[in-house]
Scaffold this motif. Structure first.
Motif, PDB file in Angstrom:
ATOM      1  N   ARG A 109       0.856  -1.181   0.000  1.00 24.08           N
ATOM      2  CA  ARG A 109       0.000   0.000   0.000  1.00 24.08           C
ATOM      3  C   ARG A 109       0.894   1.233   0.000  1.00 24.08           C
ATOM      4  N   GLU A 110       0.426   2.251  -0.685  1.00 23.77           N
ATOM      5  CA  GLU A 110       1.205   3.481  -0.767  1.00 23.77           C
ATOM      6  C   GLU A 110       1.193   4.185   0.586  1.00 23.77           C
ATOM      7  N   THR A 111       2.373   4.610   1.032  1.00 25.60           N
ATOM      8  CA  THR A 111       2.477   5.310   2.306  1.00 25.60           C
ATOM      9  C   THR A 111       3.000   6.730   2.155  1.00 25.60           C
ATOM     10  N   GLY A 112       3.443   7.089   0.954  1.00 24.07           N
ATOM     11  CA  GLY A 112       3.906   8.464   0.788  1.00 24.07           C
ATOM     12  C   GLY A 112       4.556   8.724  -0.549  1.00 24.07           C
ATOM     13  N   ARG A 113       4.637  10.024  -0.841  1.00 20.89           N
ATOM     14  CA  ARG A 113       5.307  10.487  -2.052  1.00 20.89           C
ATOM     15  C   ARG A 113       6.216  11.638  -1.682  1.00 20.89           C
ATOM     16  N   MET A 114       7.339  11.670  -2.345  1.00 22.34           N
ATOM     17  CA  MET A 114       8.266  12.785  -2.178  1.00 22.34           C
ATOM     18  C   MET A 114       8.559  13.333  -3.569  1.00 22.34           C
ATOM     19  N   GLY A 115       8.339  14.607  -3.761  1.00 18.50           N
ATOM     20  CA  GLY A 115       8.569  15.227  -5.066  1.00 18.50           C
ATOM     21  C   GLY A 115       9.949  15.833  -5.157  1.00 18.50           C
ATOM     22  N   LYS A 116      10.529  15.738  -6.326  1.00 17.52           N
ATOM     23  CA  LYS A 116      11.805  16.396  -6.615  1.00 17.52           C
ATOM     24  C   LYS A 116      12.886  16.091  -5.587  1.00 17.52           C
ATOM     25  N   VAL A 117      13.123  14.819  -5.328  1.00 13.15           N
ATOM     26  CA  VAL A 117      14.167  14.438  -4.368  1.00 13.15           C
ATOM     27  C   VAL A 117      15.428  13.909  -5.043  1.00 13.15           C
ATOM     28  N   GLY A 118      15.361  13.689  -6.358  1.00 15.28           N
ATOM     29  CA  GLY A 118      16.533  13.205  -7.078  1.00 15.28           C
ATOM     30  C   GLY A 118      16.621  13.855  -8.446  1.00 15.28           C
ATOM     31  N   ARG A 119      17.818  14.179  -8.848  1.00 19.70           N
ATOM     32  CA  ARG A 119      18.017  14.816 -10.157  1.00 19.70           C
ATOM     33  C   ARG A 119      18.765  13.848 -11.062  1.00 19.70           C
ATOM     34  N   LYS A 120      18.173  13.587 -12.224  1.00 20.64           N
ATOM     35  CA  LYS A 120      18.800  12.679 -13.179  1.00 20.64           C
ATOM     36  C   LYS A 120      18.408  13.110 -14.582  1.00 20.64           C
ATOM     37  N   PHE A 121      19.350  13.025 -15.494  1.00 21.65           N
ATOM     38  CA  PHE A 121      19.130  13.405 -16.896  1.00 21.65           C
ATOM     39  C   PHE A 121      18.590  14.830 -17.012  1.00 21.65           C
ATOM     40  N   GLY A 122      19.066  15.714 -16.136  1.00 22.86           N
ATOM     41  CA  GLY A 122      18.705  17.125 -16.224  1.00 22.86           C
ATOM     42  C   GLY A 122      17.322  17.483 -15.715  1.00 22.86           C
ATOM     43  N   ARG A 123      16.671  16.573 -14.995  1.00 18.14           N
ATOM     44  CA  ARG A 123      15.340  16.908 -14.462  1.00 18.14           C
ATOM     45  C   ARG A 123      15.192  16.332 -13.055  1.00 18.14           C
ATOM     46  N   TRP A 124      14.303  16.945 -12.290  1.00 16.15           N
ATOM     47  CA  TRP A 124      14.024  16.500 -10.939  1.00 16.15           C
ATOM     48  C   TRP A 124      12.968  15.405 -10.969  1.00 16.15           C
ATOM     49  N   LEU A 125      13.166  14.386 -10.134  1.00 14.33           N
ATOM     50  CA  LEU A 125      12.243  13.253 -10.054  1.00 14.33           C
ATOM     51  C   LEU A 125      11.854  13.024  -8.604  1.00 14.33           C
ATOM     52  N   GLY A 126      10.696  12.417  -8.424  1.00 18.65           N
ATOM     53  CA  GLY A 126      10.222  12.091  -7.088  1.00 18.65           C
ATOM     54  C   GLY A 126      10.171  10.596  -6.873  1.00 18.65           C
ATOM     55  N   THR A 127       9.692  10.210  -5.696  1.00 20.62           N
ATOM     56  CA  THR A 127       9.567   8.790  -5.367  1.00 20.62           C
ATOM     57  C   THR A 127       8.194   8.502  -4.766  1.00 20.62           C
ATOM     58  N   ILE A 128       7.793   7.260  -4.909  1.00 22.91           N
ATOM     59  CA  ILE A 128       6.577   6.736  -4.299  1.00 22.91           C
ATOM     60  C   ILE A 128       7.028   5.635  -3.346  1.00 22.91           C
ATOM     61  N   THR A 129       6.593   5.707  -2.104  1.00 25.16           N
ATOM     62  CA  THR A 129       6.943   4.672  -1.131  1.00 25.16           C
ATOM     63  C   THR A 129       5.734   3.786  -0.893  1.00 25.16           C
ATOM     64  N   MET A 130       5.964   2.472  -0.979  1.00 25.17           N
ATOM     65  CA  MET A 130       4.902   1.489  -0.738  1.00 25.17           C
ATOM     66  C   MET A 130       5.431   0.468   0.271  1.00 25.17           C
ATOM     67  N   VAL A 131       4.529  -0.042   1.112  1.00 24.14           N
ATOM     68  CA  VAL A 131       4.921  -0.950   2.190  1.00 24.14           C
ATOM     69  C   VAL A 131       4.010  -2.169   2.205  1.00 24.14           C
ATOM     70  N   LYS A 132       4.601  -3.317   2.513  1.00 24.49           N
ATOM     71  CA  LYS A 132       3.822  -4.553   2.670  1.00 24.49           C
ATOM     72  C   LYS A 132       4.232  -5.224   3.985  1.00 24.49           C
ATOM     73  N   PRO A 133       3.264  -5.464   4.883  1.00 23.07           N
ATOM     74  CA  PRO A 133       3.573  -6.254   6.074  1.00 23.07           C
ATOM     75  C   PRO A 133       3.844  -7.701   5.647  1.00 23.07           C
ATOM     76  N   LEU A 134       4.829  -8.312   6.253  1.00 20.93           N
ATOM     77  CA  LEU A 134       5.166  -9.711   5.938  1.00 20.93           C
ATOM     78  C   LEU A 134       4.701 -10.578   7.097  1.00 20.93           C
ATOM     79  N   LYS A 135       3.849 -11.530   6.784  1.00 21.74           N
ATOM     80  CA  LYS A 135       3.303 -12.399   7.825  1.00 21.74           C
ATOM     81  C   LYS A 135       3.652 -13.837   7.487  1.00 21.74           C
ATOM     82  N   ARG A 136       4.167 -14.517   8.470  1.00 16.25           N
ATOM     83  CA  ARG A 136       4.451 -15.952   8.288  1.00 16.25           C
ATOM     84  C   ARG A 136       3.149 -16.719   8.176  1.00 16.25           C
ATOM     85  N   ARG A 137       3.145 -17.657   7.254  1.00 18.83           N
ATOM     86  CA  ARG A 137       1.956 -18.531   7.130  1.00 18.83           C
ATOM     87  C   ARG A 137       1.982 -19.560   8.238  1.00 18.83           C
ATOM     88  N   ARG A 138       0.837 -19.823   8.791  1.00 19.23           N
ATOM     89  CA  ARG A 138       0.752 -20.794   9.895  1.00 19.23           C
ATOM     90  C   ARG A 138       0.370 -22.142   9.400  1.00 19.23           C
TER      91      ARG A 138
END
Length: 194
Positions: A165-194
């Motif tokens: 599930r998406e937990t956040g976005r950060m805009g313009k945190v990295g510069r590559k190929f002459g332009r600013w880029l952002g990131t999308i953070t997604m998280v998944k809880p890991l549960k052991r199968r019983r």
């Protein structure tokens, strides 16, 4: 030329009409070995130099990849490769510690990269599923995906289908190929199968 002669000439000779099927796309997912490092480096370097799916701006050296391999092996974290039927490495996936502090020791961030010819064929999903299973088996509690936001729709959809599930976005945190880029953070809880 008469129309009937023209029509006969438009038909390909029988030996050229044979339809050749593309070979079946098959692969095996297995733990990476130190011998796989040059192929892993080659796959990753392609994306560093030619795309914005990673915000890294220089390819890692073989020595840096060996250190990554050694750290993951010491921490018993998964580092997987996908190998084609011809024993060519066509993708890899790994789970690294999210942060160096011991409080975060059960939280991992993943990386998955495929050879360009292997994209769009289900390999990314297969590697991510295998990585989730392997990380869960080692006792990891959450897996984090940090996705560069440019042309990220397919990656975001894949992660959502696998329970991230998406937990956040950060805009313009990295510069590559002459332009600013952002990131999308997604998280998944890991549960052991019983």
């Amino acid at each position: 030329m008469l129309p009937e002669e023209y029509d006969r000439r438009r038909v390909l000779p029988r030996h050229l009409r044979t339809v050749r099927a593309e070979p079946e796309f098959s692969f095996t997912i297995r733990p990476a070995t130190i011998r796989d490092i040059p192929a892993i480096r080659s796959i990753h370097s392609h994306y560093v130099l030619n795309s914005s799916v990673t915000l890294e701006d220089r390819p890692k050296t073989i020595a840096e990849w060996r250190r990554t391999f050694d750290v993951l092996e010491r921490l018993r974290l998964p580092f997987l490769v996908a190998e084609s039927g011809t024993h060519t490495i066509i993708g890899y996936a790994l789970a690294e510690p999210w942060k160096p502090r011991s409080a975060y020791r059960k939280i991992v961030e993943h990386s998955i990269f495929l050879s360009p010819a292997s994209t769009g064929r289900g390999l990314g999903k297969a590697l991510l599923v295998a990585l989730i299973d392997a990380a869960t088996a080692t006792g990891c509690k959450e897996m984090i995906a940090v996705i560069a936001d440019e042309k990220a729709d397919a990656s975001v959809r894949l992660h959502e289908r696998l329970g991230f599930r998406e937990t956040g976005r950060m805009g313009k945190v990295g510069r590559k190929f002459g332009r600013w880029l952002g990131t999308i953070t997604m998280v998944k809880p890991l549960k052991r199968r019983r």
